[in-house]
Design a protein around this motif. Sequence first.
Motif, mmCIF file in Angstrom:
data_model
loop_
_atom_site.group_PDB
_atom_site.id
_atom_site.type_symbol
_atom_site.label_atom_id
_atom_site.label_comp_id
_atom_site.label_asym_id
_atom_site.label_seq_id
_atom_site.Cartn_x
_atom_site.Cartn_y
_atom_site.Cartn_z
ATOM 1 N N TYR A 51 0.858 -1.184 0.000
ATOM 2 C CA TYR A 51 0.000 0.000 0.000
ATOM 3 C C TYR A 51 0.889 1.226 0.000
ATOM 4 O O TYR A 51 1.884 1.266 0.735
ATOM 5 C CB TYR A 51 -0.871 0.037 1.252
ATOM 6 C CG TYR A 51 -1.920 -1.061 1.317
ATOM 7 C CD1 TYR A 51 -2.747 -1.342 0.226
ATOM 8 C CD2 TYR A 51 -2.102 -1.804 2.490
ATOM 9 C CE1 TYR A 51 -3.711 -2.343 0.305
ATOM 10 C CE2 TYR A 51 -3.063 -2.804 2.564
ATOM 11 C CZ TYR A 51 -3.858 -3.069 1.468
ATOM 12 O OH TYR A 51 -4.801 -4.059 1.528
ATOM 13 N N VAL A 52 0.511 2.232 -0.800
ATOM 14 C CA VAL A 52 1.229 3.509 -0.766
ATOM 15 C C VAL A 52 0.396 4.471 0.067
ATOM 16 O O VAL A 52 -0.733 4.806 -0.289
ATOM 17 C CB VAL A 52 1.441 4.063 -2.192
ATOM 18 C CG1 VAL A 52 2.146 5.407 -2.140
ATOM 19 C CG2 VAL A 52 2.240 3.071 -3.024
ATOM 20 N N LEU A 53 0.926 4.865 1.209
ATOM 21 C CA LEU A 53 0.214 5.764 2.119
ATOM 22 C C LEU A 53 0.856 7.147 2.040
ATOM 23 O O LEU A 53 2.082 7.265 2.157
ATOM 24 C CB LEU A 53 0.299 5.223 3.557
ATOM 25 C CG LEU A 53 -0.252 3.807 3.760
ATOM 26 C CD1 LEU A 53 0.107 3.291 5.149
ATOM 27 C CD2 LEU A 53 -1.762 3.786 3.571
ATOM 28 N N ARG A 54 0.018 8.158 1.813
ATOM 29 C CA ARG A 54 0.573 9.516 1.684
ATOM 30 C C ARG A 54 0.109 10.348 2.880
ATOM 31 O O ARG A 54 -1.104 10.570 3.052
ATOM 32 C CB ARG A 54 0.112 10.142 0.364
ATOM 33 C CG ARG A 54 0.791 11.450 0.062
ATOM 34 C CD ARG A 54 0.795 11.708 -1.430
ATOM 35 N NE ARG A 54 1.569 10.714 -2.167
ATOM 36 C CZ ARG A 54 1.491 10.517 -3.476
ATOM 37 N NH1 ARG A 54 0.671 11.254 -4.197
ATOM 38 N NH2 ARG A 54 2.241 9.607 -4.078
ATOM 39 N N PRO A 55 1.062 10.825 3.730
ATOM 40 C CA PRO A 55 0.696 11.605 4.924
ATOM 41 C C PRO A 55 -0.027 12.899 4.530
ATOM 42 O O PRO A 55 0.285 13.503 3.510
ATOM 43 C CB PRO A 55 2.040 11.909 5.579
ATOM 44 C CG PRO A 55 2.981 10.891 5.038
ATOM 45 C CD PRO A 55 2.512 10.586 3.659
ATOM 46 N N ASN A 56 -0.997 13.286 5.387
ATOM 47 C CA ASN A 56 -1.765 14.504 5.076
ATOM 48 C C ASN A 56 -1.285 15.714 5.867
ATOM 49 O O ASN A 56 -1.944 16.754 5.889
ATOM 50 C CB ASN A 56 -3.258 14.266 5.321
ATOM 51 C CG ASN A 56 -3.514 13.841 6.768
ATOM 52 O OD1 ASN A 56 -2.649 14.014 7.640
ATOM 53 N ND2 ASN A 56 -4.685 13.289 7.022
ATOM 54 N N GLY A 57 -0.150 15.594 6.543
ATOM 55 C CA GLY A 57 0.405 16.733 7.255
ATOM 56 C C GLY A 57 0.137 16.699 8.762
ATOM 57 O O GLY A 57 0.754 17.433 9.534
ATOM 58 N N GLN A 58 -0.752 15.801 9.191
ATOM 59 C CA GLN A 58 -1.037 15.688 10.630
ATOM 60 C C GLN A 58 0.157 15.113 11.392
ATOM 61 O O GLN A 58 0.464 15.549 12.498
ATOM 62 C CB GLN A 58 -2.239 14.768 10.858
ATOM 63 C CG GLN A 58 -3.535 15.266 10.290
ATOM 64 C CD GLN A 58 -4.143 16.337 11.177
ATOM 65 O OE1 GLN A 58 -4.196 16.177 12.388
ATOM 66 N NE2 GLN A 58 -4.570 17.432 10.569
ATOM 67 N N MET A 59 0.779 14.136 10.787
ATOM 68 C CA MET A 59 1.957 13.500 11.413
ATOM 69 C C MET A 59 2.985 13.204 10.313
ATOM 70 O O MET A 59 2.602 12.816 9.209
ATOM 71 C CB MET A 59 1.559 12.182 12.106
ATOM 72 C CG MET A 59 1.481 12.315 13.621
ATOM 73 S SD MET A 59 0.740 10.895 14.424
ATOM 74 C CE MET A 59 1.838 9.574 14.086
#
Lengths: 382, 500
Positions: free
Chosen positions: A282-290
Motif C-alpha cells: 500500500y502507498v500511504l501519503r501523509p496529510n500533514g497531521q503526522m
Amino acid sequence: MKLQKVRLGEVLQLERIAVDVDPDAEYSQIGIRSFGNGIFHRDPCLGSELSKLKYFEVHPGRLIVSNIMAWEGAIAISGTSEQGFVGSSRFLSYQAVGDVDLRYLNYYFQSADGRALIKSVSTGTVTRNQTVSPRNLENAKVPLPDFAEQRRVADKLDAFMGKVNYTAGVMPSQEHARQLAISGLDRVLARWAEGTTRVDQVCSLVNDTVHPGQDHGHAKEFVGLEHISPHFGRRIGSRPLGDEKGRKFRFAPGDVLYGYLRPYLNKVWHADQHGLCSVEQYVLRPNGQMPAELIAACLRSKSTLNKVIDATHNLQLPRLRSGLLLAMDIPFIPAEHHERAIADVQGLEENARRLDELQQHRAELLTSLRPAFLNAAFSGQL
Amino acid sequence: MAATKKKPAAPGTSRTRLASLIKSARDTMRKDAGMNGDLDRLPQLSWLLFLKAFDERVEQEGEALDPDGYRRAIAAPYRWEDWATDPDLSGDELKTFVNEKLIPHLAGLVGDHADDPRNVISTIFRDVTNRMQSGTLLRDLVNIVNDIHFVSTDDIHTMAFVYESILKEMRDAAGDSGEFYTPRPVNRFMVQQSFLKLGESVLDPASGTGGFLVQAYEDLKDQVRTDSERKRLHANIRGIEKKPLPYLLGSMNLLLHGIDAPQVHRANALLEMRNSTAADRVDVVLTNPPFGGEEESSVVKAFPAGYQTQETAWLFLYSILDQLKRGGRCAIVLPNGSLFATGENSIGAKIKKKLMQDCNLHTVVRLPQGVFSPYTQIPSNILFFEKTGPTKEVWFYEVPLPDGRRSYTKTKPMQLEEFAGCVDWWGGEKREGREPSEYAWKVQAEEVTASGFNLDIANPHIGDDLAHRTPEELVDELIKTEMQILGLLKDLGAGLEEKR
C-alpha cells in the motif's frame, strides 16, 4: 611436517549387519546432518513404513558416512545414543581396524582438505547428490600421524568444539534485536503520544497505477517487497525499471510503503525517492497531521504488528485488507513533539540496527571458529 | 449500484498486439483434444509460423527482388497462399490435406545444393506432425497465424522478441525442455566477450533454440556492407542440434532474426565433430553443452581410448578442442563439478590437461547460484580459451549476486547489467590491465597442474576477514564484538528509560 598417507581401507572396515525387517516391528532410523553437524534421530516407524532400501544395524563408536552427502560433510561418529538404531544402505558404517582414532578422521573430513578428498572420490554432476562408493572411499589416501598424535589433536578439538557449541547455544539470537527494535518503538512513541488516531486520519491510500508500457514519470527504480528488510524499515535493494510486465503503483518521496502480503514480515518503508512498487504494497501519503517517519514507526511497532497478526491469523497466504489497516489506531503525536519524537525514533532504530549488525558479525565469527580450528589442527598448529 | 470504473487500458503496441495474437493461438490450441501442454503447443505454433515467415521473408521477397529468376522452394498447391488463406478449406478436409499431403510433401523436398532452403524445410518437417485433432480449430489457428506479418524489419524484430519470450516460457514448462535454453544475458555476455569479427565462422555444437547463434548474428550484422558479406555471414553462423523440437525452434528463431537458410544441422554433434575434417574447423565456438547427460556407446567409442566417458560435457569439450582452428577461441558453460574433477584416473582431469596444453585458458567466469534456474541449480562457469598454445595463468572472475539476493530464480532471473563489473574488469579484446579485486583473482598454470587440474578454485577474497584468520584472532574479535554489544545494550536500556 610431512605425514604418511594411509589408504582408508587399511584402517577402516565396512560393517554391514543386515536387518531382517519385520513389517509390524518399530524401527528407529538415523540421519546425518551435513557440514559436520552430527547424527540425528528420525521418528520411529513401523517396518512396513520403511523405504525399499536395505537396512543395517547401527552400533556406537563407528564412523558413519552418508554415501550421497559425504562430500558436503555428512559424516559423523555414532555414540551410545544410537544403540539399537538402524540405517539405510545410504549410510556406510565403518569400524576402526588399525591405529586410527575415528574422531581424528571425522574432524579431518570436515576440514577443507578432507572435504576436497571426499569430493574427489564422489561421482556425479547433480547439484546435491554426489555418491561415494565404499570402494572409492576405501581407496582414498589420508595423511595420518601416529595414534598418540591423532588422539591429542582429537581431544583438543573435542574440547574446543564443545566450548564453541556451548557459546553459540547460549548467545541471544538475532531475533532479540528485531524484537527490541519493534517493541522499543512502542516505548519511544508512547513517550510523545497524546491519545490515539486512526491511520486514515493521518494519511490516505494512493492508488497511482502504472500499467505496462505507460510512462513511469519520475520513477527510475522498482522497490518491491523483496527490497525492504523486515522490522527495520530499511531498503536493502531495488532494481532499475525496464519492460515492466504487470501493473505497479507509483510512489513519491515522503510516502510510506506498507507490505500487506504476509504482513507479519513487517515490511514498512518511508520512501526517500520516486519509484514504482509492487501491488502487494500500500502507498500511504501523509496529510500533514503526522510526519511520514512517525507514521512508518507506528505501523512498524510491535503493538501494530500484533494487531495485524491477529487480523490475518490462520490465513494461508495472509493479506491485510486496506480497510483494516486504515481503521487501525496508532499513537497520535502532536506537532510540537514531532521533531524530538523523530530524533528519539531514529536514535532507537539506529542502535537496534547496529545491534543487529553486531549480532550478525558475532554469528559469522562463531561460524568461522570451527573451520579455523580445523585448519589449525590439520596444518600442525594445534 | 454505481457503475464500476473501468481501468485505463494499457496503450496498444505492436508487441502487445502480437502477444495477444499468440495468446489467442494458444487458447485455440488449448481447446483441441490432441494438445497436451506447452511442449505440444509450441511446436505446432512454430511450424505454422515457420511456413508463414518463410513465405513472406523468403518466397515473396525473393520474387519481388528477382521476378524472373526466383524459383519458389515450395510449389503449388503447398504454398501458404494456396491453402492457408482459403477460409473454405477447413474441418476434416484441411486436416487431411495437412496430414496426408502438406507435411509429407514438405518432408520430401530435396535441395539442388547445400544452401538450398528446401533442405532446411525437409529437415524440419521430417519430424513434424500435426498434433491437432480438430480441423476446425486448426483452421482457426491458421487464420490467427495468417494475421501475423513478417514484412517489415520492425515486424520481424517484434515477432523475434515475442518468440524468444515464448521460448523462455517453455523453459519453465515441465520436463527437460529447459536443457536447450540458455538465459539471454549469458548468451549476450559470452558473445560480447568473444569479440567476434566479420568473416569468422561461429559454431554452437549444441545450438538448441539458437540463442548463441542469434546473438552472434545480431552482434555482426551491422558491420555488413555488401550482399556477399551478408551471404558469407549467414553461412558462417553454424549450429548442430540433435533433437527435432529444439531444431525446429532454433531454425525458426534464426529465420525470424533474418537468416533465411539457417546453417543448422540436425545431427549428433559429437559424431559430427569427430568425423569432421580440417575444412570444417571454425574460428569461434560458443556453447552451453548438455551436462550430466549420457551418450550411447557408439558415440563414446568414437573418442580415443582414455577419453571415453559418458559425461557429455567432457565429450563436447574434447571435440571442441579439435574443432577449433589454430588461433580460434571458445566460450563454453561448464558446471562446477567438471571444473573440480581431479585424480590420475579422471577423464575430466585428462581433458582439462589437454585443454591447458593446447589452449590458453585465460578466463573462468564463475556464475552465481541460480542462473539456469528453474531448469537446474547446478553452479556453473564460463570458460574462455584460445587455441594459441599452453596456458600460463588463469584469471577467475566471480560474478556476485545483487545485494540482498541469495540466488536467481525463475521469476527474478539474471540481468545483463549484472555482468557490467566483469566487462569493465575484462580489459577489452586484449585483456589489458586486469587487476585482482574482491571478485577477480589469478592462478598460475603450475598451481592448477599441481592440484590435479582442479579448476574449482574458490574466490580467495571472500570472507577474507574471517576464514583465513587464526582461532586466536577470531576469539579476540568475538570478545571485542561482545563488549560492543554489551555497551550498545546499556545505551539502549538507558534510552528506553528516558522520559520526555
